[in-house]
Design an enzyme around this catalytic site. Structure first.
Site, PDB file in Angstrom:
ATOM      1  N   LYS A   9     -20.294 -20.343  41.918  1.00  0.00           N
ATOM      2  CA  LYS A   9     -20.243 -20.614  40.478  1.00  0.00           C
ATOM      3  C   LYS A   9     -18.854 -20.261  39.930  1.00  0.00           C
ATOM      4  O   LYS A   9     -18.029 -19.668  40.637  1.00  0.00           O
ATOM      5  CB  LYS A   9     -21.364 -19.810  39.799  1.00  0.00           C
ATOM      6  CG  LYS A   9     -22.769 -20.265  40.229  1.00  0.00           C
ATOM      7  CD  LYS A   9     -23.854 -19.429  39.557  1.00  0.00           C
ATOM      8  CE  LYS A   9     -25.237 -19.905  39.931  1.00  0.00           C
ATOM      9  NZ  LYS A   9     -26.303 -19.110  39.298  1.00  0.00           N
ATOM     10  N   TYR A  49     -29.870 -28.515  36.994  1.00  0.00           N
ATOM     11  CA  TYR A  49     -30.786 -27.448  36.561  1.00  0.00           C
ATOM     12  C   TYR A  49     -31.956 -27.997  35.735  1.00  0.00           C
ATOM     13  O   TYR A  49     -32.500 -27.285  34.901  1.00  0.00           O
ATOM     14  CB  TYR A  49     -30.018 -26.403  35.740  1.00  0.00           C
ATOM     15  CG  TYR A  49     -29.246 -25.399  36.586  1.00  0.00           C
ATOM     16  CD1 TYR A  49     -29.892 -24.600  37.526  1.00  0.00           C
ATOM     17  CD2 TYR A  49     -27.874 -25.221  36.435  1.00  0.00           C
ATOM     18  CE1 TYR A  49     -29.202 -23.668  38.288  1.00  0.00           C
ATOM     19  CE2 TYR A  49     -27.160 -24.285  37.200  1.00  0.00           C
ATOM     20  CZ  TYR A  49     -27.845 -23.519  38.119  1.00  0.00           C
ATOM     21  OH  TYR A  49     -27.175 -22.580  38.878  1.00  0.00           O
ATOM     22  N   PHE A  57     -32.724 -19.357  28.603  1.00  0.00           N
ATOM     23  CA  PHE A  57     -31.367 -19.133  29.112  1.00  0.00           C
ATOM     24  C   PHE A  57     -30.671 -20.427  29.553  1.00  0.00           C
ATOM     25  O   PHE A  57     -29.544 -20.375  30.041  1.00  0.00           O
ATOM     26  CB  PHE A  57     -31.379 -18.115  30.270  1.00  0.00           C
ATOM     27  CG  PHE A  57     -32.228 -18.501  31.459  1.00  0.00           C
ATOM     28  CD1 PHE A  57     -31.756 -19.376  32.434  1.00  0.00           C
ATOM     29  CD2 PHE A  57     -33.505 -17.978  31.607  1.00  0.00           C
ATOM     30  CE1 PHE A  57     -32.531 -19.740  33.528  1.00  0.00           C
ATOM     31  CE2 PHE A  57     -34.297 -18.336  32.699  1.00  0.00           C
ATOM     32  CZ  PHE A  57     -33.795 -19.217  33.657  1.00  0.00           C
ATOM     33  N   ARG A  85     -30.904 -17.975  50.669  1.00  0.00           N
ATOM     34  CA  ARG A  85     -31.220 -17.251  49.427  1.00  0.00           C
ATOM     35  C   ARG A  85     -31.258 -15.752  49.657  1.00  0.00           C
ATOM     36  O   ARG A  85     -30.868 -14.970  48.797  1.00  0.00           O
ATOM     37  CB  ARG A  85     -32.533 -17.754  48.831  1.00  0.00           C
ATOM     38  CG  ARG A  85     -32.297 -19.049  48.062  1.00  0.00           C
ATOM     39  CD  ARG A  85     -33.547 -19.630  47.516  1.00  0.00           C
ATOM     40  NE  ARG A  85     -34.153 -18.901  46.419  1.00  0.00           N
ATOM     41  CZ  ARG A  85     -33.834 -19.058  45.144  1.00  0.00           C
ATOM     42  NH1 ARG A  85     -32.860 -19.874  44.790  1.00  0.00           N
ATOM     43  NH2 ARG A  85     -34.479 -18.400  44.201  1.00  0.00           N
ATOM     44  N   THR A  91     -31.924 -13.072  41.837  1.00  0.00           N
ATOM     45  CA  THR A  91     -31.305 -13.688  40.652  1.00  0.00           C
ATOM     46  C   THR A  91     -30.583 -12.623  39.811  1.00  0.00           C
ATOM     47  O   THR A  91     -29.453 -12.818  39.369  1.00  0.00           O
ATOM     48  CB  THR A  91     -32.386 -14.383  39.793  1.00  0.00           C
ATOM     49  OG1 THR A  91     -33.102 -15.295  40.636  1.00  0.00           O
ATOM     50  CG2 THR A  91     -31.772 -15.137  38.636  1.00  0.00           C
ATOM     51  N   ARG A 102     -24.701 -11.143  45.914  1.00  0.00           N
ATOM     52  CA  ARG A 102     -24.844 -10.636  44.548  1.00  0.00           C
ATOM     53  C   ARG A 102     -24.918  -9.109  44.537  1.00  0.00           C
ATOM     54  O   ARG A 102     -24.404  -8.453  43.625  1.00  0.00           O
ATOM     55  CB  ARG A 102     -26.081 -11.245  43.889  1.00  0.00           C
ATOM     56  CG  ARG A 102     -25.919 -12.735  43.578  1.00  0.00           C
ATOM     57  CD  ARG A 102     -27.240 -13.370  43.222  1.00  0.00           C
ATOM     58  NE  ARG A 102     -27.124 -14.766  42.853  1.00  0.00           N
ATOM     59  CZ  ARG A 102     -28.160 -15.613  42.844  1.00  0.00           C
ATOM     60  NH1 ARG A 102     -29.378 -15.187  43.170  1.00  0.00           N
ATOM     61  NH2 ARG A 102     -27.991 -16.878  42.501  1.00  0.00           N
ATOM     62  N   ASN A 112     -23.837 -14.540  38.097  1.00  0.00           N
ATOM     63  CA  ASN A 112     -24.302 -14.047  39.399  1.00  0.00           C
ATOM     64  C   ASN A 112     -23.702 -14.806  40.592  1.00  0.00           C
ATOM     65  O   ASN A 112     -24.291 -14.857  41.677  1.00  0.00           O
ATOM     66  CB  ASN A 112     -25.837 -14.002  39.449  1.00  0.00           C
ATOM     67  CG  ASN A 112     -26.474 -15.366  39.280  1.00  0.00           C
ATOM     68  OD1 ASN A 112     -25.782 -16.372  39.118  1.00  0.00           O
ATOM     69  ND2 ASN A 112     -27.792 -15.407  39.333  1.00  0.00           N
ATOM     70  N   HIS A 115     -25.170 -20.024  43.842  1.00  0.00           N
ATOM     71  CA  HIS A 115     -26.458 -20.719  43.770  1.00  0.00           C
ATOM     72  C   HIS A 115     -26.883 -21.102  45.174  1.00  0.00           C
ATOM     73  O   HIS A 115     -26.046 -21.468  45.996  1.00  0.00           O
ATOM     74  CB  HIS A 115     -26.315 -22.002  42.934  1.00  0.00           C
ATOM     75  CG  HIS A 115     -27.412 -22.997  43.194  1.00  0.00           C
ATOM     76  ND1 HIS A 115     -28.645 -22.906  42.599  1.00  0.00           N
ATOM     77  CD2 HIS A 115     -27.477 -24.066  44.027  1.00  0.00           C
ATOM     78  CE1 HIS A 115     -29.416 -23.892  43.047  1.00  0.00           C
ATOM     79  NE2 HIS A 115     -28.731 -24.616  43.915  1.00  0.00           N
ATOM     80  N   GLU A 126     -30.538 -31.761  45.599  1.00  0.00           N
ATOM     81  CA  GLU A 126     -29.223 -31.268  45.164  1.00  0.00           C
ATOM     82  C   GLU A 126     -28.100 -31.834  46.039  1.00  0.00           C
ATOM     83  O   GLU A 126     -27.023 -32.168  45.537  1.00  0.00           O
ATOM     84  CB  GLU A 126     -29.229 -29.737  45.196  1.00  0.00           C
ATOM     85  CG  GLU A 126     -30.141 -29.145  44.122  1.00  0.00           C
ATOM     86  CD  GLU A 126     -30.426 -27.655  44.298  1.00  0.00           C
ATOM     87  OE1 GLU A 126     -29.809 -27.018  45.183  1.00  0.00           O
ATOM     88  OE2 GLU A 126     -31.272 -27.130  43.549  1.00  0.00           O
TER      89      GLU A 126
HETATM   90  P1  RTP Z   1     -29.735 -20.340  41.194  1.00  0.00           P
HETATM   91  O1  RTP Z   1     -30.665 -21.500  40.880  1.00  0.00           O
HETATM   92  O2  RTP Z   1     -28.470 -20.376  40.386  1.00  0.00           O
HETATM   93  O3  RTP Z   1     -29.523 -20.171  42.657  1.00  0.00           O
HETATM   94  O4  RTP Z   1     -30.459 -19.017  40.736  1.00  0.00           O
HETATM   95  P2  RTP Z   1     -31.927 -18.520  41.014  1.00  0.00           P
HETATM   96  O5  RTP Z   1     -32.734 -19.532  41.756  1.00  0.00           O
HETATM   97  O6  RTP Z   1     -31.815 -17.163  41.599  1.00  0.00           O
HETATM   98  O7  RTP Z   1     -32.473 -18.369  39.533  1.00  0.00           O
HETATM   99  P3  RTP Z   1     -33.092 -19.451  38.533  1.00  0.00           P
HETATM  100  O8  RTP Z   1     -34.325 -18.882  37.943  1.00  0.00           O
HETATM  101  O9  RTP Z   1     -33.163 -20.811  39.172  1.00  0.00           O
HETATM  102  O10 RTP Z   1     -31.997 -19.463  37.397  1.00  0.00           O
HETATM  103  C1  RTP Z   1     -30.809 -20.189  37.541  1.00  0.00           C
HETATM  104  C2  RTP Z   1     -29.680 -19.381  36.999  1.00  0.00           C
HETATM  105  O11 RTP Z   1     -29.859 -19.178  35.606  1.00  0.00           O
HETATM  106  C3  RTP Z   1     -29.336 -17.910  35.224  1.00  0.00           C
HETATM  107  N1  RTP Z   1     -30.408 -17.113  34.661  1.00  0.00           N
HETATM  108  N2  RTP Z   1     -30.272 -16.397  33.586  1.00  0.00           N
HETATM  109  N3  RTP Z   1     -30.789 -14.637  31.413  1.00  0.00           N
HETATM  110  C4  RTP Z   1     -31.737 -14.873  32.282  1.00  0.00           C
HETATM  111  O12 RTP Z   1     -32.818 -14.360  32.221  1.00  0.00           O
HETATM  112  C5  RTP Z   1     -31.438 -15.776  33.380  1.00  0.00           C
HETATM  113  N4  RTP Z   1     -32.293 -16.101  34.319  1.00  0.00           N
HETATM  114  C6  RTP Z   1     -31.635 -16.954  35.131  1.00  0.00           C
HETATM  115  C7  RTP Z   1     -28.768 -17.282  36.480  1.00  0.00           C
HETATM  116  O13 RTP Z   1     -27.368 -17.633  36.588  1.00  0.00           O
HETATM  117  C8  RTP Z   1     -29.560 -17.956  37.570  1.00  0.00           C
HETATM  118  O14 RTP Z   1     -28.897 -17.910  38.812  1.00  0.00           O
END
Ligand code: RTP
Length: 148
Positions: A9, A49, A57, A85, A91, A102, A112, A115, A126
């Protein structure tokens, strides 16, 4: 062989962590099939996304992802999605173990670093979105196949 879309990112690119992140996947034994520096559009990120578009968020996530270039990669190997992952960490970086990307390099969920696709199905979606003209298919030599 399973594939995953792994992305550094904007904060990871800005902080010069691209090489460190690539190194971890290489040393683990995964195979790089595609890599590119992108400056994605808002529409492209919204598509990437799209499963999160109802989340509170989502708007700050899109702004963060627009804040600089990202490095998109396709990696291949055994259980690539799950292990990828695990290598990224949770996350929320504060819940990520040391030894994960991370866990070692960041402290904020909203910044973070990286991805990783969350399922084989989303990985293929993707990969098609970021590398529509396909990836490089290549075979390891016999001796490397014995190692990996
Ligand atoms: P990613 O898709 O980026 O690999 O991350 P992830 O699966 O671990 O988490 P996901 O729930 O898919 O969320 C995507 C990205 O959104 C941001 N986020 N912010 N403020 C919040 O509560 C929050 N939750 C998620 C993070 O950048 C997360 O990686």
């Amino acid at each position: 062989m399973e594939r995953s879309y792994i992305m550094v990112k904007p904060d990871g690119v800005e902080r010069g962590l691209v090489g460190e992140i690539i190194k971890r996947f290489e040393l683990k034994g995964y195979q790089l099939l595609a890599i590119q520096l992108f400056k994605p559009t808002r529409e492209h990120l919204q598509e990437h996304y799209k499963d999160l578009k109802e989340k509170p968020f989502f708007p700050p996530l899109i702004e963060y992802m627009l804040s600089g270039p990202v490095v998109g990669m396709v990696w291949q190997g055994r259980e690539m999605v799950k292990v990828g992952r695990r290598m990224l960490g949770e996350t929320n970086p504060l819940n990520s173990n040391p030894g994960t990307i991370r866990g070692d390099f960041c402290i904020e969920t909203g910044r973070n670093l990286c991805h990783g696709s969350d399922s084989v199905e989303s990985a293929e979606r993707e990969i098609a979105l970021w590398f529509p003209s396909g990836v490089i298919q290549w075979e390891r030599t016999k001796i490397q196949k014995l190692i990996y």
